[in-house]
Design an enzyme around this catalytic site. Sequence first.
Site, PDB file in Angstrom:
ATOM      1  N   ASP A  36      64.865 146.685  20.756  1.00  0.00           N
ATOM      2  CA  ASP A  36      64.631 147.060  22.158  1.00  0.00           C
ATOM      3  C   ASP A  36      63.135 147.270  22.405  1.00  0.00           C
ATOM      4  OD1 ASP A  36      67.358 147.390  23.394  1.00  0.00           O
ATOM      5  OD2 ASP A  36      67.587 148.650  21.609  1.00  0.00           O
TER       6      ASP A  36
ATOM      7  N   ASP B 258      61.742 145.490  15.264  1.00  0.00           N
ATOM      8  CA  ASP B 258      62.559 146.366  16.085  1.00  0.00           C
ATOM      9  C   ASP B 258      63.158 145.488  17.195  1.00  0.00           C
ATOM     10  OD1 ASP B 258      63.461 148.780  17.382  1.00  0.00           O
ATOM     11  OD2 ASP B 258      61.787 148.493  18.765  1.00  0.00           O
TER      12      ASP B 258
END
Length: 252
Positions: A36, A34
């Site tokens: 952020d 992922d």
Amino acid sequence: MNVMSNVDMYRSSIARFLEAHGWERIRLRAVLFDMDGVLFNSMPYHADAWHKVMERHGLHLSREEAYLHEGRTGSSTINIVYQRQFGRDADPALVEKIYAEKSAEFSTHPEPERMLGAWELLQKLRADGIVPVLVTGSGQHSLFDRLAHCFPGMFDKERMVTAFDVKYGKPHPEPYLMGLEKAGVAPNEAIVVENAPIGVQAGKAAGIFTVAVNTGPLDGQVLLDAGADLLFPSMQALCDGWEELRGTFAQS
Ligand code: CA
């Protein structure tokens, strides 16, 4: 008291995963990251931008709640709040307007820094011939430029899944299934690294061993409740424990 070592903990978690999914072993070839809150310490800025822009449109989303929705597509986040207040989805034009404003507001913050430990972990993976893949719900162009700048040569364009690729988005398994496809690996040949409950749900729904890193203000239990197979308190902790974890996968 019998205190479990890290390796014991990894081993039992991996054994549980293999049994639940009917795999014989995890043969690690790719790590699906992922973006952020995992690669960038960008979540405080996202939460702030969401809060301010939604408020501008009379929609109430606290910074804290923004963390709970982290990983959703922009339209899904907007509509959850809109539904709550008005009992229906927002007009698509309004969704587009709010998301554009949110992206602009995000860009007024300083450039987000690399998450501590992220670059070092990526270098360890590369040295082992493990392929890093980006799987994000973000459609923030400024962050993709920043990704190329802060993680030079790490993420191949062909090995990125973003908001522009997916139909459903997290917590649906689609983004991570697409990540597996782009890496050309099976679910037992990859792991997911996530910091948000919805992202963890997506990784688990795709049938992939999911490592949570708790880089935000939520209680770690929220990530375990979402189904995380392992929980680390930070990216640095995952980086520091990487050799042991990788060794445990190899022995699985
Ligand atoms: Ca995240």
